[in-house]
Scaffold this active site. Structure first.
Site, PDB file in Angstrom:
ATOM      1  N   LYS A  54      16.753   4.414   9.482  1.00 22.07           N
ATOM      2  CA  LYS A  54      16.250   5.162   8.516  1.00 22.07           C
ATOM      3  C   LYS A  54      15.174   6.084   9.307  1.00 22.07           C
ATOM      4  O   LYS A  54      15.250   7.406   9.229  1.00 22.07           O
ATOM      5  CB  LYS A  54      15.413   4.469   7.747  1.00 22.07           C
ATOM      6  CG  LYS A  54      16.368   3.553   6.699  1.00 22.07           C
ATOM      7  CD  LYS A  54      15.438   2.199   5.933  1.00 22.07           C
ATOM      8  CE  LYS A  54      16.443   1.629   5.284  1.00 22.07           C
ATOM      9  NZ  LYS A  54      15.809   0.378   4.384  1.00 22.07           N
ATOM     10  N   GLN A  98       9.827  -2.457   4.345  1.00 22.76           N
ATOM     11  CA  GLN A  98      11.379  -2.804   4.424  1.00 22.76           C
ATOM     12  C   GLN A  98      11.375  -4.266   4.233  1.00 22.76           C
ATOM     13  O   GLN A  98      10.376  -4.963   4.166  1.00 22.76           O
ATOM     14  CB  GLN A  98      11.745  -2.948   5.772  1.00 22.76           C
ATOM     15  CG  GLN A  98      12.970  -3.496   6.281  1.00 22.76           C
ATOM     16  CD  GLN A  98      14.116  -2.518   5.645  1.00 22.76           C
ATOM     17  OE1 GLN A  98      14.233  -1.285   5.950  1.00 22.76           O
ATOM     18  NE2 GLN A  98      15.151  -3.469   4.963  1.00 22.76           N
ATOM     19  N   ASP A 121      12.196   4.274  -2.476  1.00 16.25           N
ATOM     20  CA  ASP A 121      13.435   3.235  -2.712  1.00 16.25           C
ATOM     21  C   ASP A 121      13.758   3.100  -4.364  1.00 16.25           C
ATOM     22  O   ASP A 121      14.731   2.657  -4.512  1.00 16.25           O
ATOM     23  CB  ASP A 121      12.872   2.041  -2.215  1.00 16.25           C
ATOM     24  CG  ASP A 121      13.356   1.608  -0.891  1.00 16.25           C
ATOM     25  OD1 ASP A 121      14.420   1.950  -0.615  1.00 16.25           O
ATOM     26  OD2 ASP A 121      12.788   0.386  -0.238  1.00 16.25           O
TER      27      ASP A 121
END
Length: 296
Positions: A54, A98, A121
């Site tokens: 990412k 994460q 997200d």
């Protein structure tokens, strides 16, 4: 005849090229670049691999990127304070924590602490609620967003189509079921959501014009379950062994080699849905930066 392969790797490359142009224009016209912070707690090898990819993608696009690594034993309160700091940082447009987090930290509390306007997200209840209402002003969860984008870019007709989603997770199954049944591009289909406890799962799969499989069971969907000419999106990524070189052998939820002889279009594993998830994360971050410019 073998099915057309829907390559997530190729689609990701096209999307990132489009975003690279947008980022350059944003910087030139407004002096703003998208800002993304990735917070990694601990040193889980899989999480570290995902975050590294990412970060690399964000930097390649010209983002202002911060990788904020935190120790495994960080307290929940300290992590909440860190999120609050980035919530109030105007140079940051996207905050990604994460998952999974260590067991002593409440994941729901952490997700809910992120500013919905920076939740790239798409997991915050506010953004999920907007998705359910069909309000595209929020951020769609990245994997379902990527699935829908693949269906659109593959030229699959969705309006009036029978879509069957195998899997009911909060991350994939539920959101993509809702998205495919709404009004708009890549939607307007009639959706059935099934799962591994569904009676006569085969019969449901067989009538699908679009079959989206996200059950996490290697080879669950057999070739005889697939309607001739259907578009098959395989979300499963299952480790089924290790090669002699020590590399993981991956399998999807669909028996790919046999299924591609029946389906009209199909995604591979790997190289299918996976690459699209990060692309849509970047797309959400650019969208957030644009909204920041509009408010300025």
């Amino acid at each position: 005849m073998s099915a057309e392969i829907i390559s997530g790797t190729e689609m990701r490359a096209a999307i990132l090229d489009e975003l690279r142009v947008e980022v350059a224009k944003m910087k030139e016209q407004h002096g703003v670049v998208p800002g993304l912070v990735t917070i990694l707690v601990g040193a889980n090898p899989a999480s570290l691999s995902y975050v590294t990819l990412k970060v690399k993608t964000a930097l390649d696009l010209g983002f202002h990127e911060i990788q904020d690594d935190q120790p495994e034993d960080i307290t929940e309160e300290a992590l909440l304070q860190l999120i609050d700091k980035y919530n109030n940082d105007n140079s940051i447009h996207g905050i990604l924590v994460q998952l999974p987090l260590p067991k002593h930290i409440n994941e729901e509390k952490i997700i809910n602490a992120i500013d919905p306007g920076k939740d790239v997200d798409g997991f915050h209840p506010v953004n999920l609620g907007r998705m359910v209402l069909g309000d595209r002003d929020g951020f769609l969860p990245c994997t379902p967003y990527g699935i829908q984008e693949m269906i659109i870019r593959s030229g699959t007709e969705t309006s009036g189509a029978e879509t069957v989603v195998v899997g009911r997770s909060n991350i994939v199954g539920k959101p993509i079921s809702i998205m495919m049944g709404q009004k708009g591009e890549g939607a307007n289909s009639t959706v059935t959501m099934v799962h591994t406890r569904t009676q006569d799962l085969e019969a449901h799969c067989k009538r699908a014009d679009i079959l989206i499989v996200a059950a996490g069971v290697p080879g669950l969907v057999k070739p005889e379950w697939i309607k001739a000419g259907a578009t098959v999106i395989d979300v499963g990524v299952n480790r089924i062994g290790m090669s002699d070189s020590g590399k993981a052998i991956l399998s999807g939820d669909v028996a790919f080699d046999e299924a591609k002889q029946i389906a009209g279009k199909i995604t591979p594993v790997p190289g299918g849905v996976g690459p699209m998830t990060i692309a849509m994360l970047m797309k959400n971050t650019v969208k957030s930066a644009k909204k920041h410019i509009e408010k300025a």
